[in-house]
Each structure stands twice: as C-alpha cells, then as structure tokens.
Scaffold this motif. Structure first.
Motif, short mmCIF file in Angstrom:
data_model
loop_
_atom_site.label_atom_id
_atom_site.label_comp_id
_atom_site.label_asym_id
_atom_site.label_seq_id
_atom_site.Cartn_x
_atom_site.Cartn_y
_atom_site.Cartn_z
N GLN A 1 0.85 -1.17 0.00
CA GLN A 1 0.00 0.00 0.00
C GLN A 1 0.89 1.23 0.00
O GLN A 1 2.06 1.16 0.36
CB GLN A 1 -0.93 0.03 1.22
N SER B 1 -4.40 0.76 -1.15
CA SER B 1 -4.17 -0.68 -1.12
C SER B 1 -4.88 -1.43 -2.24
O SER B 1 -5.57 -2.41 -1.99
CB SER B 1 -4.63 -1.28 0.22
N GLN B 2 -4.75 -1.00 -3.45
CA GLN B 2 -5.47 -1.68 -4.52
C GLN B 2 -4.85 -1.53 -5.91
O GLN B 2 -5.19 -2.30 -6.81
CB GLN B 2 -6.92 -1.16 -4.59
N GLU C 1 -2.98 -4.68 -7.48
CA GLU C 1 -3.93 -5.75 -7.79
C GLU C 1 -4.73 -5.41 -9.03
O GLU C 1 -5.00 -6.26 -9.89
CB GLU C 1 -4.89 -5.97 -6.60
N ARG C 2 -5.11 -4.15 -9.13
CA ARG C 2 -5.86 -3.72 -10.31
C ARG C 2 -5.01 -3.86 -11.57
O ARG C 2 -5.49 -4.30 -12.62
CB ARG C 2 -6.28 -2.25 -10.16
N PRO D 1 -1.59 -13.26 -12.99
CA PRO D 1 -1.77 -13.77 -11.63
C PRO D 1 -1.08 -12.84 -10.64
O PRO D 1 -0.11 -12.17 -10.99
CB PRO D 1 -1.09 -15.14 -11.67
N HIS D 2 -1.60 -12.79 -9.42
CA HIS D 2 -1.00 -11.88 -8.46
C HIS D 2 -1.16 -12.39 -7.04
O HIS D 2 -2.03 -13.21 -6.75
CB HIS D 2 -1.58 -10.47 -8.60
N ALA D 3 -0.31 -11.87 -6.17
CA ALA D 3 -0.40 -12.17 -4.74
C ALA D 3 -0.05 -10.91 -3.97
O ALA D 3 0.83 -10.15 -4.38
CB ALA D 3 0.56 -13.30 -4.36
N SER D 4 -0.75 -10.71 -2.85
CA SER D 4 -0.56 -9.47 -2.09
C SER D 4 0.08 -9.75 -0.75
O SER D 4 0.04 -10.88 -0.25
CB SER D 4 -1.91 -8.79 -1.86
N ARG E 1 2.43 -15.37 1.59
CA ARG E 1 1.47 -14.29 1.59
C ARG E 1 0.87 -14.22 2.99
O ARG E 1 0.32 -15.22 3.50
CB ARG E 1 0.39 -14.62 0.55
N GLU E 2 1.03 -13.08 3.64
CA GLU E 2 0.58 -12.95 5.03
C GLU E 2 -0.94 -12.84 5.08
O GLU E 2 -1.55 -12.09 4.31
CB GLU E 2 1.18 -11.69 5.66
N ILE E 3 -1.54 -13.60 5.96
CA ILE E 3 -2.97 -13.41 6.25
C ILE E 3 -3.10 -13.32 7.77
O ILE E 3 -2.13 -13.57 8.49
CB ILE E 3 -3.84 -14.57 5.71
N LYS F 1 -0.16 -17.73 7.25
CA LYS F 1 0.27 -17.34 5.91
C LYS F 1 -0.06 -18.42 4.90
O LYS F 1 -0.26 -19.59 5.24
CB LYS F 1 1.77 -17.01 5.90
N TYR F 2 -0.17 -18.00 3.66
CA TYR F 2 -0.33 -18.92 2.54
C TYR F 2 1.00 -19.00 1.81
O TYR F 2 1.68 -17.98 1.66
CB TYR F 2 -1.35 -18.37 1.53
N ILE G 1 2.11 -19.60 -1.83
CA ILE G 1 1.45 -19.65 -3.14
C ILE G 1 2.49 -19.69 -4.24
O ILE G 1 3.51 -18.99 -4.17
CB ILE G 1 0.55 -18.40 -3.34
#
Lengths: 647, 258, 320
Positions: free
Chosen positions: B119, B126-127, B130-131, B139-142, B158-160, B164-165, B167
């Motif tokens: 961000q 914060s977009q 991704e846009r 493909p994308h990862a945030s 990828r932090e959640i 985390k994931y 990917i």
C-alpha cells in the motif's frame, strides 16, 4: 688506517647503507599517499620543530615524559662523543680537541647526560616491567623491541664510561673519575681494554643505526618531520569532501593509498607510547579499539604492502575489514582525546573517520541503528523522526520571536534537535530562555526553519547528508543576516563554529555556558548563591577539548555558589560520556558502558549534582547514574538549569 | 528477467497533517516527501533478485515531475531506468485511473515480474497493484513477506491474519510486498551520482492511449478531519482497583481498542 | 438493483462478515434496495442461523472443497458475475488481508472505484465511506460516484448488530469452471504464544522501574492477559534483563500498536522515538513527574508491582 679501522669503516658504510635504504623505502611508502608534504608557513613549522620537537613540550605533558626528554636530549649531546668515537675507531689519532675550550665543556656535558640517560633507562625499564602501565602493553615483539633498544643504549653508555675510564678526555667528569678509582685504583688498564670498549661502543652505534628504522625507534627519524609537516587545521572541522567532483570515483578512505602523505607519515612516526590508548574511552571500556593499535595496524599494513603497492598502486587491498574491523571503526566516540594527547601529533581518530566515510558513502554499510537515525535526519531533519513542523513548539508561549517575525534580534538561539524535541532537554532550553530574558538579552529562534546541523551525520561518515544540512542552515541564517549565535549544544556549537564556515556561514558563536558566564560577569545575572550544593562538572569533549571552553561553565557554577569538586579526568583531559561521533545513535554491545565508567568517576567525587552542558552528556550521565542505582540521590543537570533555579 | 517496480511519492507520515481550510485536503506546506516505505521494500526485493541472478529493473511511477526524485532514489538503489507516467497538475485521478495508466505503462515494458508495495502510506488505497494485475490478466499475490523465483515461477509467502499462505504463481505475475521481507539498503553515493544519469522516460496519458476523462477520479474526498492531534494526558486517579477498572473501561468502551 | 455483501470465511464465517452485513443492511435500507450476499467457501451448512437479522434476502453460496481457501483466480470472477447478475449498486466487503485483495481485484474487473479499509460507510444519495489517510492522521469522507460503489470495512470498526428477522434464503451455486493459475501450496498458522513485537496490536513494555530480572514476570503476565507482545526500554536491555530483540526505541524496534502500555518507563526521547506513533499510550509509573505522562493518553500514578497485576486481572475478567 689500521686493519681494525678498515673493518670499522666497512661496517660503517654497511650500516649506513642499510639505514639509508630502509629510510628511502619508508619515504617511498609515505609517498604512496595523496597530495604533497607541505613546506609553506615555514615559521610555524620551525616553531613546532623547536618547541614540540627539540623542546619536547608535548612529551613533557606527562611526568614520565621527563625520562624521554632526557634520553632525547642526551642523544644529541652524546652524539658528539659518538661521532668522535667512530672516527677515532677508524683513525686512532683523531680527537675533537681542536675545538679548544669547548672540548672539555662538551665532555663534561656528555658525562652529565650519560648519567641522566642511564637513570632514565632504568626508570623506563622499571615503568615498563614493574609498574607496567596499560598503555605500554603490546605484543611480545614490541616488548622485545623496547628491551633491545634500552639494552643497546645502556651498553653504549657503559662502553662510553669504559672508554672514559681507560682514556680520560679533558673535562669535569667526576663519575668516570670515581669509576676509574674504583676499578683501576692507581693501576693501569689492561692493554686491550680501550679497544674492547671502543669496539663495543662503535659496534653498538652501528647496530643501533641499522636497527632503528626497522623498529619502533623509527620515530627517531620520523617524529620530528611529522611535527614539521603537520598541517594547520581547524579543530572540530572535518574538511568537506568534494562530492561534486565528477572524476572522483571514491570518497573517503578505502585503501591505504587514499590517505595523504602526511597521514602516512603519521603512521611511521608512532612511538608506541600508548598515551592515546590510555585516554581512549572505547579502549578503557573493553572495546577492541585502541588508537595506538589503529596506527600500528595501519603502519604494519603500509610497510607490508608498500613494496607491492609502489610497483602497482591498484594492488592496494581495502583496509576494511581486515586491517580496521567494524567493531574498531564504530567504537570511536570522536572524543579527540587520542589526537589531543599524542606527543608527536599523530591523528588516529581522523584515520578512522576517513574509513567511516568510505563505509557509509561507498558501501552503505554501517550499524543499522545509525542508518535509521540518518534516515530520520534526512526525513524530518532530526534524529528521532519527529515532525519538522513541530521543531518550534518548545518555545510556544515563552515570548521568543522567530527570526521570521523579528530578524533584528542580537542573537540567534540555535536550539538544536534536543532542545527542540527531547522533553528533558526542552527544560534546559527553557531554563536558558529564562536566564536570557532575565538578563535582557535580545534573541530569537529559527523555529521550524531550523535543521539538524549534521554533526552526527558528519561524524558517522555521511558527508553528503551533512553538507546538505549545513548548507540549508547556513542559507537560512544568512538569509536573516544572522551574525551572533548562541547554542545550547556543544555539537551544534562545534558545527556552527568550525564546520559552517566551509559553507559560507561565518558566525560569532557562543555556547550557552559562555554567555551565562559573561552575563554574570556583567552583573546582569545575580544568582542567589544560598541554595547551591556540591557539584562536579562533566566536560563535553566538543566543548572543552575541541573548543577550549572549560572555564566558562565552571565560572558559572562558582557564581552559583556551587563548590565544584573536579573529577580526576577533567577539562581538556576530560573523559567522554560515550555519545559522540554518532555513538549516541548506536547500541553499545561490547565491553562495559562508557557512560557508566564516567558516572562512577563522577559519583566518586561525592557531589550531589553532576553538572553538564550538553544534551548527549546529560542523557548519558543520567543513564549512567541510574545504572549505578544512584538516581534518587544524585541529580544530573545542565548548568543553565542550575543557574535558572537561583534567580 | 525483467522486473517492473511500481513506486509512489508520498508525504512522510512522520509529518504533521493539518486539515486545509477547504476541509477537503491537507495542508501540503512543510511536508517532506519520500518513497512510500512499502515500495522501497519492493525495490529492494527487485534489486536482490538482480544481484542474485541478473535482471533489468525498470521503475515506474505516476505523478508530476517531482516524482523523478523518488524514482532516482530507486535507481540509486540499483534500478536501471525509469518510466514516469506524467499527469497534469491538478488532475484528480482515482485508483481505477492510476491502475489503467500504470497497466498500460507496464504492458509496454512486458516485464516478467511486477513488484509494488502492499500500500502507499498517503491514501492507503491498497489496490493499485492488484488492479494492474487484473487489467493485464496476470496472476498476483498481495502482502508477500517472502519471495523466491525458480523455473519461471514465483513462490511467495502471503501474510494473512494469524498465518500465511504459500502460493506458487506462474510468471509473469504481480506481487505486493510487506515490510518484513528485507531491509532496504542505504544508498551509496556513487550510485546516487550514477542514478542521475540513468534513462528516465516520461510518457503522458495520451501516449498510453488514455483520455483524462477515462482516468477521472470517481471517488472524491469530500471532507477530511483530524481524528485527534494531541495525547489525552489523562491521569486516572483513585485507588489501584478503581484506576485499573477505569482504564480498562476507557480502552474497551471509549477507544474500542481492547 | 441490489446491495451486495461479501461474506468472508475461514472455515467458518468470520466475525467481520457479520460486521459487513450489518453495515450493508443499513445502507440497503437507506438506499431502498434489497440486500444480497455472496458466500464462497467449503460449506455454509450449519451457519445460516448466524446470518439471520441482517436483512439479507438471498445468499449466493458457492460451496466447494477447492474454494475453502482464497484464490484470486476462483473468487474474483464469481463476485464479478454475481454483481453483474444482480445489477449491484453497492458492494461491501471486509478489509482483511484477503478481503482487500478480493475487493481490489473485483473493482478492477468491474472498472469502478473502491474505498479500501474504511471504518464506516453510509448511504447519502450515494455511498460515502469514512477512511483513515496518512497512517490514520487524517480521516476522510470518500464519496464514490462509480457504480457499483465498492467499500471494504476494517474489522472491528462497525459492530455486528443483528435484528429480529429470518435467516436468508441460501441459493447454492455450482462452482464455475476456472483454470487456476496460482496454486496454494501450503497454509501455515502463525506460531501461537509470543506475538511479534512490530506487528502486535498491543505492546506491554517494562522499564527500569521493574527493578530487576526477577520481576520481569509482572510484565509478561500483563502482556499475556492483554494478548500483547512484550517490549522493553533500553535501560532494561542494557542491564541484561531481557534480550535486545525486545528493545523499543531509537536503537531498537519502532512499534505502532493500537495500545502501548509503558510500565516503569520514564519516557526518555530515545524510547519515545520507538513508540510515539502508537494509537493509545497507557503509562504506569510511580513518579508523577515522569516524562511518560506527557506522552500518554491514560496514566496511572502508582506502583507497577500493584497496578500491573491488578490491570492483568481486570483485563482477564472483562475478556472472560
């Protein structure tokens, strides 16, 4: 010429060959440095040579220096006899008797100094191996070096007396006479005795000649030139790098060849006396930094790689981290004690600063905490990343005009980051304000227009950032036509006084303790002395040592009725609080803490107030006192606060 | 390997932000501008990839001419060149418009990897990255805290919330970067000097085939307010039990923070 | 015409899904539009009851084992298509790590604006979202003109307030065919227990006032009660009571949690530099003149050996 004379002549030539070749090598290695050795300003150079060199004035600042001075002076006096002895060894009929009445006088003088040198040698041995001051510590090779030299000189003097005993020369020589009476009585010396002493004497002289340039006694040859070639410099100024130079590919000191010739001569001039080490706050608190070792390591590096570099300058290896490690480099508080005490004016601290510049500017590699601080300074122009727009907040409601509001004031009070943001030091800025207003001093501040002076950036090695900050401040100050400046911070003081002229900023700067002392003298401040207690004063390095301001704060404290008990290390010999040179912004992970060492010294005076005159010292001493568990009984306060309370 | 790094010039959030008299914006006088810190981490990550295996890095930004300074800092870190999507002063562009412009600029570069901060710390929109990915159908990862590249693929952490994931994305892909991933380097002076001479192209919206109308902001800030400027400095009195109760109440009910 | 709420799940519906539904209900009512929802996940079964009272007419449930974890490739087209199908005028999601990615991607696909990480949203002839700017130093009202207007709501910023009402109708939808480009290789839970200092929502720090390492458990106990990370002042680290990794300040870590509790810390500027951006600062110190009280929001002047355990107990009580 006899066979013996011929052999001696051959040895004489050999020894001089060895000596000259080695010295030429050293000269060549020194000339691997940048720039040239300067001859201009000959009058100053000659005076230095006379006073500091032949007069031994710097050596004599320590009591033990008398022994060195005696050996040094003895060297010259005895050299007359040495020359006579050498020539006589080759041409037995030779004598200096053609000097007439001067001859016995010289002989008398020689005997006096022979005795004094012997005594001094004994004292030197006693100091090195019985008292064993830490500063004379070193590897075995250094100790051997010392023993060999002392032994050679002792042998030389012994042989001298032997010759005197066997073949007295005219003059008043009671010691030789007594020795003669003791050993020979009325009898004759054995036939070979004189020859034996003479050979011993001459061989020792020639051995000495060959040994000197390979040992620490190289300084016999290099120390005087080092004093002579010393460059005049503004204390507290680090010359600005020419960052605009498009052709310059390197900034700071990466390789030994990046030093100037004079700086390399420094290395060759080290006497290994260790006074720098003894004064060094880093060394004294268990850090791997010893200024003596820095100089000797660089010297060893130069002498080892010199021959190769002389053939191929590009082959010079980097100094960091093999010669100067990170822990050595970043332990320096830039307190200047090492350069202050050096009897031959070597500049160990400056050597480190050059490497710091390279590490920061060329490599971007330096302690992470310091990186954060410099990023903060870049961003909001203060080390804590507090908003630039709030720099003037401390003065709200105090009736201080900004120069934007009134540029006609007499003084600019350059508040500094600590005075503006650190709530503890804001109290000092406010106390000073109270004093100045009470005394009717006309002053204003820059408020939000003020920036960090760049002191920390400069001494961490980021000349780029420091130049930008200095220039910004100078432009702002010149824009308002500022002429006189008061600072409440020795680091601001030093920067404005010594660095800013490089950026077109010529100001008359006073540290707040100087102005306070002046105002007291003028009767504009009349402190009520009844309330004062016992005090000790901790000198800021950037005030006392760099800029010679050590009397004013004491005068102010005395006027406040405080009885000032001095710490053993005070004034120009004061011991650093540990925060200079950007150390304030780095962790102290090795050894003990400098501030604790200093706090212990301050507490030992038994004073109930430790007075300071610097925001860093104030923080460090406060922390040190807390660590010692004495925060409840001993106060750490700025001189301005103590005075303001007594109005 | 070619990497595009998207960066934004933002006011340093250490500054004081005052509401402007129009109550629709903040006072910009006295603000200092920096590269958005997350973008700096993205740039550092790109340079680490470059150092490890070689890559061309192009830094892309959108804004006025002063963005060049921000882009030069990335070039000083090691980026090879820059593309500035220059927009006229005063034109208000929303995330939708910014993403279209940046997507068009990225498309011209055809990078294997697009990196950006998770961000920007000014509008915290914060977009945009991704846009850009979606507009380019990549493909994308945030919010990525670890990035590895191998065999034409990116493996990311990828932090959640609370975990985390991990990917795997085929390249080309867009990845947005979280702070912990690296420590941005301190720029070296010779590189700062060199950066001044690195190529920096400026393209206009027209060059990218976009009209001012197409990128017009449709999410206008209609009012701004300062939530609270000073600390409360409220000393909670009473005996320990009362004081503690009151503090917990304040934190939970008033501040809704507990 | 519809208001559409995106119901985020992690196995179960997340609390923020209900918060979003709550906000969506009020917006739908003000706009005079029906409210529908999208659920994407493994299964909504058994959770329908939770969705009662939010005025949701219908939940479009895309249930499949392969949808249990978020994936751009799978989730984005679903939301885009439902939004088009319903002619959604407003779409409300959650500003979680994954929710923000979903919303941003959907907004791009629909070609509309999105107010991300809003702390409130209301209907006033159009959608107005309230969101923090500049690291929370400014609050902005953002009026969204593009349709559908999209907003993601920060968790915990609105309360989930169900009213009386029926559970929504669930319309199960088949998972559309998608080719997954990105592959989820692994999921990991954050290691339980210790919270990382720089990422913690709450930080409890101890200073010299703690007295010695033997008392450090007082700080740890309070931190545990508050679900906080433990920090320390430089003095404490210097004294060797705790590891340098815990140091908050100029030469340590810079933290900006929602709540920072400073226990026995005087508040020197070196410490301030590491914690001053915290949203709320609570100070506990026995010295009423300590600097920290000038920096704090709420202060308790008292002995931390009494106050900290009492505070821990009170927090445990209200959380229980």
């Amino acid at each position: 010429m006899t066979l013996g004379g011929f052999i001696l002549f051959a040895l004489f030539v050999l020894a001089h060959l060895v000596f000259v070749l080695r010295v030429m090598n050293v000269v060549q290695w020194v000339h691997l440095g940048q720039g040239e050795l300067q001859w201009g300003d000959a009058r100053r150079r000659a005076r230095d040579l006379l006073v500091k060199g032949f007069g031994q004035s710097l050596v004599l600042r320590k009591p033990s220096g008398i022994f060195h001075a005696l050996i040094f002076w003895g060297f010259f006096v005895l050299t007359v006899g040495t020359i006579e002895g050498l020539i006589k060894g080759m041409l037995p009929a030779f004598s200096l008797s053609f000097l007439g009445p001067l001859y016995p006088a010289l002989n008398t003088l020689q005997e006096i100094f022979a005795v004094l040198v012997m005594v001094s040698l004994a004292a030197a041995l006693y100091r090195r191996f019985v008292i064993r001051p830490k500063r004379l510590e070193g590897p075995l090779s250094h100790q051997l070096d010392a023993v060999v030299i002392i032994g050679l000189i002792a042998l030389l003097i012994t042989a001298y007396f032997g010759m005197e005993v066997v073949e007295p020369r005219p003059g008043f020589t009671p010691v030789a006479d007594a020795l003669r009476a003791l050993t020979l009585g009325d009898g004759e010396a054995p036939g070979m005795a004189y020859a034996a002493f003479s050979w011993t004497h001459n061989l020792v002289v020639l051995a000495f000649l060959m040994y000197i340039p390979f040992s620490k006694h190289l300084h016999v040859i290099t120390a005087l030139p080092n004093l002579f070639f010393r460059e005049e410099r503004v204390r507290g100024r680090i010359n600005r790098l020419n960052l605009e130079d498009e052709n310059s590919e390197s900034f700071g000191v990466v390789r030994i060849t990046d030093y100037t010739k004079k700086e390399l001569l420094d290395l060759a001039a080290c006497t290994e006396c260790g006074r720098c080490q003894e004064a060094c706050p880093a060394y004294n608190t268990g850090k791997p930094l010893s200024p003596k070792k820095v100089v000797l390591d660089l010297k060893e590096h130069l002498f080892e790689h010199g021959p190769r570099i002389a053939r191929d300058p590009a082959s010079a290896p980097p100094l960091f981290p093999d010669v100067i490690s990170a822990d050595v480099l970043w332990s320096c508080t830039t307190c200047f004690a090492c350069e202050e005490v050096c009897p031959v004016e070597i500049q160990p601290m400056s050597k480190l600063l050059g490497i710091r510049q390279a590490q920061v500017l060329m490599e971007g590699e330096f302690p992470e905490e310091a990186q954060n601080t410099l990023r903060n300074v870049e961003g909001q122009s203060n080390p804590w990343n507090l908003p630039q727009q709030e720099r003037g907040h401390w003065a709200e409601g105090l009736g201080i005009p900004t120069l934007a509001e009134n540029a006609e004031v007499e003084y600019l009070f350059f508040t500094g980051c600590a005075g503006a943001y650190d709530q503890r030091y804001v109290k000092v800025a406010q106390a000073l304000t109270k004093l100045l207003q009470h005394a009717g001093v006309s002053f204003g501040i820059l408020g939000n227009e003020e920036c960090c002076t760049g002191d920390a950036a400069k001494r961490i090695g980021n000349d780029y950032l420091a130049q930008e900050l200095a220039q910004t401040n100078v432009d702002t100050m010149n824009g308002y036509g500022v002429r006189k400046v008061i600072t409440a911070c020795p680091h601001c003081f030093n920067a404005i006084k010594n660095e800013f002229p490089q950026y077109g900023g010529e100001f008359e700067v006073m540290h707040h303790t100087e102005l306070i002392a002046d105002l007291i003298r003028l009767g504009k401040l009349k402190p009520d002395t009844a309330k004062a207690g016992t005090t000790t004063y901790h000198d800021s390095c950037y005030l006392a040592r760099y800029n010679g301001v050590d009397a004013a704060p004491r005068e102010a404290l005395a006027a406040a009725g405080a009885s000032v008990t001095e710490m053993p290390r005070h004034g120009k010999d004061g011991f650093c609080c540990g925060a200079g040179g950007g150390r304030m912004w780095m962790e102290e992970r090795i050894g003990t803490n400098v501030n604790q060492n200093r706090a212990q010294e301050a507490l030992a005076t038994g004073a109930d107030t430790i007075a300071t005159a610097c925001p860093f010292c104030l923080t460090m001493m406060t922390d040190g006192v807390s660590k010692e568990g004495r925060a409840d009984t001993v106060q750490v306060r700025d001189v301005a606060e103590i005075l303001a309370d007594l109005l | 390997m070619k990497i595009a790094v998207l960066v934004k010039r933002v006011p340093d959030t250490a500054s004081v932000f005052k509401v402007a008299p129009d109550e629709k914006s903040v006072v910009t006088d006295g603000l200092k501008y920096i590269i958005s810190p997350y973008d700096e981490h993205a740039a550092e990550e790109a340079i680490k990839i470059q150092e490890a295996g070689g890559a061309e890095i192009v830094v892309i930004s959108l804004g006025g001419d002063d963005c060049q300074e921000t882009m030069r800092t990335v070039m000083a870190m090691g980026a090879d060149r820059g593309v500035l999507v220059s927009v006229p002063a005063g034109l208000s562009i929303g995330a939708h418009g910014v993403a279209q412009a940046l997507a068009a600029a990225v498309k011209r570069e055809a990078p294997d990897l697009v990196l950006a901060g998770k961000q920007a710390v000014d509008d915290d929109a914060s977009q945009v990255p991704e846009r850009v990915a979606e507009l380019l159908d990549l493909p994308h990862a945030s919010v990525v805290s670890k990035l590895e590249l191998a065999d034409g693929k990116a493996l990311v952490d990828r932090e959640i919330e609370g975990g985390k994931y991990r990917i795997e994305l085929p390249l080309p892909a867009v990845v947005t970067i979280e702070k912990g991933i690296n420590t941005p380097r301190y720029p070296k002076l010779p590189n700062i000097m060199k950066a001044k001479k690195k190529p920096l192209d400026t393209v206009t919206l027209e060059d990218l085939g976009l009209s001012a109308d197409a990128v017009k902001n449709q999410a206008e800030v209609t009012k701004v307010a300062s939530p609270r400027t000073d600390r409360r400095n409220q000393i909670v009195g009473g005996d320990t039990a009362d004081a503690v109760k009151e503090v917990v109440r304040l934190l939970r009910d008033e501040e809704k923070a507990l | 015409m519809s208001v559409l709420v995106l119901l985020e799940q992690r196995g179960e519906l997340k609390p923020c899904a209900l918060e979003a539904a709550s906000a969506a209900r009020d917006i739908a009512a003000a706009a005079g539009m029906p409210l529908n929802a999208v659920y994407i996940g493994q299964s909504l079964e058994g959770q329908e009851g939770k969705l009662a009272g939010y005025g949701i007419a219908k939940v479009y449930a895309y249930e499949h084992a392969s949808l249990s974890h978020y994936s751009n490739d799978a989730y984005v087209p679903i939301v885009r298509d439902v939004a088009r199908e319903l002619d959604a005028k407003v779409i409300i999601g959650s500003a979680t790590a994954l929710g923000k990615e979903l919303c941003a991607s959907v907004a791009a696909r629909l070609g509309v604006e999105l107010a991300q990480d809003a702390i409130g949203a209301a209907w006033a002839g159009g959608l107005v979202a309230k969101k923090p700017l500049y690291a929370g130093k400014v609050l902005a009202d953002v009026t969204i003109q593009s349709v559908p207007a999209m907003v993601s709501l920060r968790p915990n910023s609105v309360q989930a307030a169900p009213q009386d009402g029926p559970a929504p109708e669930i319309e199960k939808r088949a998972m559309p065919e998608v080719s997954l480009r990105s592959v989820l290789k692994e999921t990991a839970e954050a290691t339980a227990g210790k919270v990382e200092l720089t990422e913690a929502k709450i930080v409890v720090s101890g200073g010299r006032g703690v007295g010695g390492p033997e008392n450090w458990h007082i700080i740890e106990n309070l931190a545990e009660a508050m679900g906080a990370a433990v920090g320390a002042s430089r003095a404490v680290v210097d004294a060797g009571w705790v590891h340098h990794a815990l140091q908050v300040g100029q030469t340590g870590k810079v933290v900006s949690p929602d709540i920072y509790v400073a226990c026995g810390i005087s508040g020197a500027i070196q410490h301030q530099a590491g914690m001053r951006t915290s949203k709320i600062i609570v100070a506990i110190n026995k010295d009423p003149n300590a600097n920290i009280f000038k920096l704090c929001d709420y202060g308790i002047v008292g002995d931390l050996f009494e106050v900290c355990p009492a505070l821990a107990e009170e927090v445990r009580k209200v959380r229980a």
